[in-house]
Design a protein around this motif. Structure first.
Motif, short mmCIF file in Angstrom:
data_model
loop_
_atom_site.label_atom_id
_atom_site.label_comp_id
_atom_site.label_asym_id
_atom_site.label_seq_id
_atom_site.Cartn_x
_atom_site.Cartn_y
_atom_site.Cartn_z
N LEU A 12 17.30 -17.35 -2.06
CA LEU A 12 18.19 -18.12 -1.72
C LEU A 12 19.52 -18.25 -1.27
O LEU A 12 19.91 -16.86 -1.63
N ASP A 13 19.66 -18.76 -0.37
CA ASP A 13 21.20 -18.63 -0.03
C ASP A 13 21.79 -18.52 -1.56
O ASP A 13 22.14 -19.79 -1.75
N GLY A 14 22.88 -18.16 -1.14
CA GLY A 14 24.59 -18.23 -2.17
C GLY A 14 23.34 -16.92 -3.57
O GLY A 14 24.61 -17.02 -4.53
N GLY A 15 22.73 -16.20 -3.52
CA GLY A 15 21.97 -15.53 -3.91
C GLY A 15 20.93 -15.30 -4.75
O GLY A 15 20.53 -14.04 -5.52
N PRO A 16 20.47 -16.74 -5.76
CA PRO A 16 19.48 -16.62 -7.14
C PRO A 16 18.67 -16.32 -6.39
O PRO A 16 18.41 -16.71 -5.08
N ARG A 17 17.50 -15.54 -7.29
CA ARG A 17 16.27 -15.38 -5.82
C ARG A 17 14.99 -15.66 -7.30
O ARG A 17 14.74 -15.70 -8.18
N LEU A 18 13.86 -16.05 -6.29
CA LEU A 18 12.88 -16.50 -7.34
C LEU A 18 11.56 -15.57 -7.26
O LEU A 18 11.45 -15.08 -5.89
N THR A 19 11.04 -15.84 -8.17
CA THR A 19 9.89 -14.90 -8.58
C THR A 19 9.06 -16.38 -8.83
O THR A 19 8.83 -16.95 -9.33
N GLN A 20 7.63 -15.62 -8.81
CA GLN A 20 6.57 -15.72 -9.36
C GLN A 20 5.82 -16.79 -8.42
O GLN A 20 6.37 -18.16 -8.12
N SER A 21 4.92 -16.86 -7.46
CA SER A 21 4.76 -17.63 -6.45
C SER A 21 4.39 -19.03 -7.02
O SER A 21 4.62 -19.72 -6.05
N LEU A 22 4.15 -19.86 -8.26
CA LEU A 22 3.46 -21.05 -8.62
C LEU A 22 5.03 -21.55 -9.17
O LEU A 22 5.25 -23.03 -8.86
N ALA A 23 5.70 -20.99 -9.50
CA ALA A 23 7.62 -21.60 -10.00
C ALA A 23 7.49 -21.48 -7.96
O ALA A 23 8.14 -22.67 -8.58
N ILE A 24 7.65 -20.67 -7.30
CA ILE A 24 8.68 -20.45 -5.56
C ILE A 24 8.82 -21.59 -5.30
O ILE A 24 8.62 -22.75 -5.39
N ARG A 69 0.75 -1.24 -0.18
CA ARG A 69 0.10 -0.28 0.28
C ARG A 69 1.04 1.20 0.27
O ARG A 69 0.41 1.99 -1.01
N LYS A 70 2.13 1.59 0.87
CA LYS A 70 2.97 2.21 0.58
C LYS A 70 4.23 2.27 -0.59
O LYS A 70 4.52 3.06 -0.15
N GLY A 71 3.92 1.81 -1.44
CA GLY A 71 4.68 1.72 -2.53
C GLY A 71 5.56 0.78 -2.85
O GLY A 71 6.73 1.04 -3.64
N VAL A 72 6.12 0.37 -1.89
CA VAL A 72 8.12 -0.01 -1.57
C VAL A 72 8.10 -1.25 -2.12
O VAL A 72 8.92 -1.13 -2.94
N GLN A 73 7.23 -2.31 -3.47
CA GLN A 73 7.01 -3.00 -4.39
C GLN A 73 7.83 -1.85 -5.64
O GLN A 73 8.57 -2.77 -6.79
N ARG A 74 7.93 -0.58 -5.38
CA ARG A 74 8.09 0.21 -7.07
C ARG A 74 9.83 1.12 -6.79
O ARG A 74 9.82 1.41 -7.58
N THR A 75 10.04 0.62 -5.47
CA THR A 75 11.27 0.92 -4.72
C THR A 75 12.47 0.71 -5.61
O THR A 75 12.35 -0.60 -5.86
N ASP A 76 13.32 1.13 -5.96
CA ASP A 76 14.71 0.71 -6.76
C ASP A 76 14.96 -0.69 -6.34
O ASP A 76 15.75 -1.89 -6.75
N ASP A 77 16.03 -0.18 -4.86
CA ASP A 77 15.73 -1.64 -3.92
C ASP A 77 15.17 -2.59 -4.43
O ASP A 77 15.25 -3.64 -4.81
N TYR A 78 13.63 -2.20 -4.45
CA TYR A 78 13.13 -4.04 -4.68
C TYR A 78 13.23 -3.61 -5.84
O TYR A 78 13.39 -5.44 -6.23
N LEU A 79 12.79 -2.89 -7.18
CA LEU A 79 13.27 -3.57 -8.63
C LEU A 79 13.82 -4.60 -8.75
O LEU A 79 14.45 -5.38 -9.74
N ASP A 80 15.41 -3.63 -8.39
CA ASP A 80 16.06 -4.51 -8.20
C ASP A 80 16.46 -6.51 -7.55
O ASP A 80 16.85 -7.45 -8.25
N LEU A 81 15.57 -6.51 -6.76
CA LEU A 81 15.71 -7.88 -6.63
C LEU A 81 14.52 -8.60 -7.36
O LEU A 81 14.47 -10.11 -7.90
N ASN A 82 13.16 -7.90 -7.48
CA ASN A 82 12.23 -8.78 -8.16
C ASN A 82 12.18 -7.36 -9.23
O ASN A 82 10.98 -6.41 -9.19
N PRO A 83 12.53 -7.03 -10.98
CA PRO A 83 11.90 -6.38 -11.65
C PRO A 83 10.69 -5.97 -11.75
O PRO A 83 10.20 -5.01 -12.34
#
Ligand SMILES: N[C@@H](CCC(=O)N[C@@H](CS)C(=O)NCC(=O)O)C(=O)O
Length: 213
Positions: free
Chosen positions: A57-69, A34-48
């Motif tokens: 994940l530990d060691g770097g990889p980032r998973l997105t999309q709930s069904l893929a996770i 609701r505060k728009g944190v998902q559109r901040t640069d820091d978060y977009l860096d994590l999930n564009p």
């Protein structure tokens, strides 16, 4: 592991459910949508895509999309399984999950509702009508399917929770928040009650999250 989460996000709620069913408890980071944190640069860096959930994940990889996770979790933590062993049964479970995740949820996402009221100037009442229309359209089809198919059991598929239940319960919770009348969906609400009787489901509910307001 770190889960990027928001208590009211139904997509994040799917992942919380799967994690609880698997007995996995990652660190949590709360992204205030609701505060728009998902559109901040820091978060977009994590999930564009600017959406939650994301799982770092530990060691770097980032998973997105709930069904893929959820499918990644199911593959890396196989017990209890969230998808059946039989290919035809797996297709049925995925179809139920996708009928929610692809046909209902994206039309009613926060950014879509904000576009309707903000950019298009649609009134609140019309926006709520839009929301209910797409939930009812999806739920009517799902109710008909689950009520008539023999593979439906205590849960969407048989007598153990699956990926389908992990999608159904959050969508019903979301629908109630928008005052959708769920009485026309007795099979869906019967399955929801069976799910919510399990601690893994109760603990993942929006009201029980540390960031709940
Ligand atoms: N298909 C995505 C959908 C993710 C999604 O839409 N998340 C919503 C919350 S349920 C979100 O982050 N919305 C932010 C926004 O609309 O700005 C998934 O399954 O992960």
């Amino acid at each position: 592991m770190k889960l990027y989460d928001y208590y009211r996000s139904s997509a994040a709620y799917r992942v919380r459910l799967a994690l609880n069913l698997k007995g996995v408890a990652p660190e949590r980071v709360f992204v205030h949508l609701r505060k728009g944190v998902q559109r901040t640069d820091d978060y977009l860096d994590l999930n564009p895509q600017g959406l939650v959930p994301a799982l770092a994940l530990d060691g770097g990889p980032r998973l997105t999309q709930s069904l893929a996770i959820v499918e990644w979790l199911d593959e890396t933590h196989p017990h209890p399984p969230l998808l059946p062993g039989d290919a035809t049964a797996r297709a049925r479970v995925r179809a139920i999950a996708l009928s929610i995740a692809c046909e209902i949820h994206p039309l009613n996402n926060l950014r879509v509702l904000q576009y309707l009221t903000g950019t298009l100037g649609v009134a609140e009442a019309q926006k709520d009508g839009w929301y209910r229309y797409w939930v009812d359209t999806g739920f009517e089809a799902l109710e008909r399917q689950l009520a008539r198919e023999k593979s439906t059991g205590r849960f969407c598929h048989g007598d153990t929770p699956s990926l389908a239940d992990v999608c159904l319960v959050p969508q019903l919770a979301n629908a109630r928040r928008f005052n959708v009348d769920v009485t026309p969906y007795p099979t869906l609400t019967r399955i929801e009650a069976a799910c919510n009787a399990l601690p893994a489901f109760a603990d993942a509910a929006p009201a029980n999250q540390p960031d709940a307001e």
